[in-house]
Enzyme design. Structure first.
Site, mmCIF file in Angstrom:
data_model
loop_
_atom_site.group_PDB
_atom_site.id
_atom_site.type_symbol
_atom_site.label_atom_id
_atom_site.label_comp_id
_atom_site.label_asym_id
_atom_site.label_seq_id
_atom_site.Cartn_x
_atom_site.Cartn_y
_atom_site.Cartn_z
ATOM 1 N N LEU A 9 0.877 -1.306 0.041
ATOM 2 C CA LEU A 9 0.020 -0.093 -0.008
ATOM 3 C C LEU A 9 0.870 1.349 -0.208
ATOM 4 C CD1 LEU A 9 -3.048 0.899 0.146
ATOM 5 C CD2 LEU A 9 -2.835 0.765 2.501
ATOM 6 N N LYS A 101 8.665 -5.522 -11.993
ATOM 7 C CA LYS A 101 9.435 -5.862 -13.494
ATOM 8 C C LYS A 101 10.672 -6.476 -12.860
ATOM 9 C CE LYS A 101 10.015 -1.610 -11.979
ATOM 10 N NZ LYS A 101 9.269 -0.468 -11.876
ATOM 11 N N GLU A 186 12.658 3.738 -7.492
ATOM 12 C CA GLU A 186 12.489 2.406 -6.711
ATOM 13 C C GLU A 186 12.888 2.668 -5.428
ATOM 14 O OE1 GLU A 186 11.277 -0.508 -8.439
ATOM 15 O OE2 GLU A 186 10.714 1.082 -9.584
ATOM 16 N N LYS A 201 12.864 -3.957 -17.658
ATOM 17 C CA LYS A 201 11.734 -3.600 -18.412
ATOM 18 C C LYS A 201 12.221 -4.194 -20.072
ATOM 19 C CE LYS A 201 10.186 0.229 -15.526
ATOM 20 N NZ LYS A 201 10.380 1.671 -15.453
HETATM 21 N N1 LIG Z 1 6.214 4.119 -8.272
HETATM 22 C C1 LIG Z 1 6.178 3.992 -9.267
HETATM 23 O O1 LIG Z 1 6.009 5.144 -10.058
HETATM 24 C C2 LIG Z 1 5.917 2.681 -10.044
HETATM 25 C C3 LIG Z 1 6.221 1.360 -9.407
HETATM 26 N N2 LIG Z 1 6.200 0.344 -9.978
HETATM 27 C C4 LIG Z 1 6.442 -0.752 -9.226
HETATM 28 O O2 LIG Z 1 5.531 -1.126 -8.391
HETATM 29 C C5 LIG Z 1 5.681 -1.930 -7.250
HETATM 30 C C6 LIG Z 1 5.689 -1.064 -5.838
HETATM 31 O O3 LIG Z 1 6.270 0.276 -5.866
HETATM 32 P P1 LIG Z 1 5.814 1.370 -5.132
HETATM 33 O O4 LIG Z 1 4.359 1.690 -4.724
HETATM 34 O O5 LIG Z 1 6.447 2.565 -5.700
HETATM 35 O O6 LIG Z 1 6.659 0.973 -3.798
HETATM 36 P P2 LIG Z 1 6.499 1.608 -2.202
HETATM 37 O O7 LIG Z 1 7.869 1.527 -1.664
HETATM 38 O O8 LIG Z 1 5.939 3.068 -2.416
HETATM 39 O O9 LIG Z 1 5.213 0.598 -1.530
HETATM 40 C C7 LIG Z 1 5.621 -0.699 -1.237
HETATM 41 C C8 LIG Z 1 4.605 -1.232 -0.363
HETATM 42 O O10 LIG Z 1 4.749 -2.614 -0.212
HETATM 43 C C9 LIG Z 1 4.936 -2.717 1.079
HETATM 44 N N3 LIG Z 1 5.939 -3.726 1.415
HETATM 45 C C10 LIG Z 1 7.206 -3.798 0.904
HETATM 46 N N4 LIG Z 1 7.965 -4.898 1.222
HETATM 47 C C11 LIG Z 1 7.213 -5.635 2.320
HETATM 48 C C12 LIG Z 1 7.126 -6.769 2.814
HETATM 49 N N5 LIG Z 1 8.440 -7.638 2.740
HETATM 50 N N6 LIG Z 1 6.171 -7.242 3.702
HETATM 51 C C13 LIG Z 1 5.246 -6.614 3.630
HETATM 52 N N7 LIG Z 1 4.656 -5.322 2.716
HETATM 53 C C14 LIG Z 1 5.764 -4.952 2.210
HETATM 54 C C15 LIG Z 1 5.001 -1.793 2.024
HETATM 55 O O11 LIG Z 1 4.471 -1.566 3.265
HETATM 56 P P3 LIG Z 1 4.848 -0.532 4.039
HETATM 57 O O12 LIG Z 1 3.954 0.642 3.359
HETATM 58 O O13 LIG Z 1 4.094 -0.835 5.379
HETATM 59 O O14 LIG Z 1 6.085 -0.101 4.291
HETATM 60 C C16 LIG Z 1 4.470 -0.683 1.015
HETATM 61 O O15 LIG Z 1 3.218 -0.431 1.231
HETATM 62 C C17 LIG Z 1 7.414 -2.105 -7.419
HETATM 63 O O16 LIG Z 1 7.381 -3.263 -8.017
HETATM 64 C C18 LIG Z 1 7.567 -1.240 -8.627
HETATM 65 O O17 LIG Z 1 8.841 -1.438 -9.327
HETATM 66 C C19 LIG Z 1 6.003 0.293 -11.367
HETATM 67 C C20 LIG Z 1 5.656 1.104 -12.216
HETATM 68 C C21 LIG Z 1 5.737 2.755 -11.546
HETATM 69 N N1 LIG Z 2 11.445 3.582 -10.952
HETATM 70 C C1 LIG Z 2 10.327 3.332 -12.175
HETATM 71 C C2 LIG Z 2 9.092 3.432 -11.804
HETATM 72 C C3 LIG Z 2 8.437 2.768 -12.667
HETATM 73 O O1 LIG Z 2 8.223 1.657 -13.279
HETATM 74 C C4 LIG Z 2 10.684 4.555 -12.840
HETATM 75 O O2 LIG Z 2 11.438 5.745 -12.784
HETATM 76 O O3 LIG Z 2 10.482 4.434 -14.124
#
Ligand SMILES: NC(=O)C1=CN([C@@H]2O[C@H](COP(=O)(O)OP(=O)(O)OC[C@H]3O[C@@H](n4cnc5c(N)ncnc54)[C@H](OP(=O)(O)O)[C@@H]3O)[C@@H](O)[C@H]2O)C=CC1
Ligand SMILES: N[C@@H](CC=O)C(=O)O
Ligand code: NA
Length: 436
Positions: A9, A101, A186, A201
């Protein structure tokens, strides 16, 4: 109702919940989706979305094995525990939607094989190009084309950094910190900066485009850490901009090449105009010719748009295929061929040295008279023809010489450089950047 469990989340998880909880004016199928559980790491963290406390848990294992859940939406990132949780969910007959990815590029083989055996879908539109539809178009709308090449700007963070360094001349570290604040980077931004995220990617895109799996270690990755203000200024003078390009292409003589590197892009090419967090993917195929897909490559809303569209696609199939219960209970039920992964062999890879590229090289020289001649001789001896060579000024007491080559074999270029490095008059070679 179709019940989903969301793992994560953060930026994307929050965007996903926001779309799901605000369905009016969007596709009507959204109203048949219910969030059953949400898994996080820290239960006490303040959240942008206000979810009933009984929905949120740190016990992610219980989500992937919950018999009421149909679809697991993996938005946590990283390799473990994401990989194990996805495999466990598949084992329990759940479809997967993921934005991850990194895990797909490295363990896609294992995950798709398990999914095909279990008769479930693994959807990953959000994993490449954020909100830009590119995975489904490659599988469906462009599926009849013989794809020759894909050239993409597919990392929003590095494009944002390079754009701001070019436009306002800001400091790398400050701009990266802004990209992190905006939710683009990331969790470990090394993956962005060193070209590894773009490498993940382009491995995924190459696999779809060429119909064969790609071993992640075969993808050449060079990031933007070494790009200096000096190179950005030279690029501008020579009528280029510097972009981190990810390229997958069929190579003459056999095999495919998949690589990521900073590139001088001529200012009059459409890719040169893709700035900030925007991504673009240029697909070249037969008979279609060129198609460029453009849009926001990262960020909460854009990425969540792709995530929820994948959920919707599965819900659509589930609603037309009342045998979902059967899929859970009896493995190997038939999957929609345009939504599932249909290949299992690996593509043959071409070596980097067999590729042809033009190069920009910046030399710092100790002794100016005769150096340009020596450089020309070394390049010529290795079949590297030079488009331009100029001595532009000094960095301290070093004369700076900039060379742009014609298109040459990378192997020949490397041999020429090895000889040039041995010249007494060459103090250092601060930059070597490919030219599109
Ligand atoms: N941000 C972007 O623009 C983009 C992201 N992505 C991909 O989307 C995915 C999520 O990215 P993003 O939303 O930015 O990441 P965030 O770091 O913002 O969120 C990660 C979430 O996962 C939870 N989490 C992580 N590790 C664990 C664990 N071991 N156990 C339980 N919960 C866990 C965290 O919990 P908590 O909140 O409690 O810390 C957090 O809610 C990644 O794979 C990223 O590469 C893809 C495209 C674009
Ligand atoms: N960290 C990535 C998030 C989307 O995949 C980016 O910057 O493109
Ligand atoms: Na996408």
């Amino acid at each position: 109702m179709v019940k989903i469990g969301i793992l994560g989340l953060g930026t994307v998880g929050t965007g996903t919940v926001q779309i799901l909880r605000d369905p009016v004016g969007r596709h009507h199928l959204l109203q048949s989706i219910e969030i059953q559980r949400v898994g996080v790491r820290s239960i006490d963290k303040a959240r942008v979305v206000d979810l009933p406390s009984e929905l949120v848990t740190t016990d992610l294992d219980s989500i992937v094995s919950d018999p009421d859940i149909d679809i697991i939406v993996e938005l946590m990132g990283g390799i473990e525990p994401a990989r194990s949780l996805m495999l466990k969910a598949i084992e329990h007959g759940k479809h997967i939607v993921t934005a991850n990815k990194a895990v797909i590029a490295k363990f896609g083989d294992e995950i798709f094989t398990a999914a095909n055996q279990a008769g479930v879908y693994v959807m990953l539109e959000a994993a490449v190009g954020g909100g830009i539809p590119v995975i489904q178009p490659l599988k469906q709308s462009l599926g009849v084309n013989r794809i020759q090449r894909i050239t993409g700007i597919i990392n929003g963070t590095t494009n944002y950094i390079l754009t701001r360094m070019t436009v306002e001349g800001g400091e790398f570290a400050d701009i990266l910190a802004d990209a992190q604040k905006l939710g683009y980077a990331e969790a470990d931004p090394t993956a962005d900066v060193d070209g590894l995220d773009a490498g993940d990617k382009i491995a995924i895109l190459a696999s779809l485009a060429f119909g064969g799996r790609i071993k992640r270690d075969d993808v050449y990755c060079e990031g933007i850490r070494k790009i200096s203000a000096t190179d950005i200024a030279y690029a501008d003078k020579l009528n280029f901009v510097i972009k981190l390009l990810a390229i997958a292409e069929r190579v003459e003589g056999g095999g495919v090449s998949v690589r990521v590197h900073p590139t001088f892009v001529p200012k009059d090419r459409p890719l040169a105009t893709v700035n900030g967090v925007y991504n673009a993917i240029l697909v070249e195929g037969e008979p279609l010719g060129q198609v460029m897909l453009f849009g926001p490559g990262a960020g909460a809303g854009a990425t969540a748009s792709a995530v929820v569209s994948d959920i919707l696609a599965i819900v659509g199939v589930m609603q037309t295929n009342s045998s979902h219960e059967d899929a859970v209970n009896s493995p190997n039920t038939s999957l929609h061929p345009l939504l599932s992964c249909s290949h299992s062999h690996y593509s043959e890879m071409a070596t980097l040295s067999s590729l042809r590229s033009s190069f920009y090289v910046r030399f710092l020289c100790i002794d100016v008279p005769g150096v340009i001649g020596k450089l020309g001789t070394c390049f010529g001896a290795h079949n590297v023809s030079i488009e331009s060579i100029v001595q532009t000024g000094f960095q301290g007491d070093r004369a700076e010489i900039v060379v742009v080559t014609h298109e040459v074999y990378e192997g020949d270029f490397e041999s020429a450089l090895a000889e040039i490095r041995g010249l007494d008059s060459i103090a250092s070679i601060p930059s070597i950047i490919r030219v599109l």
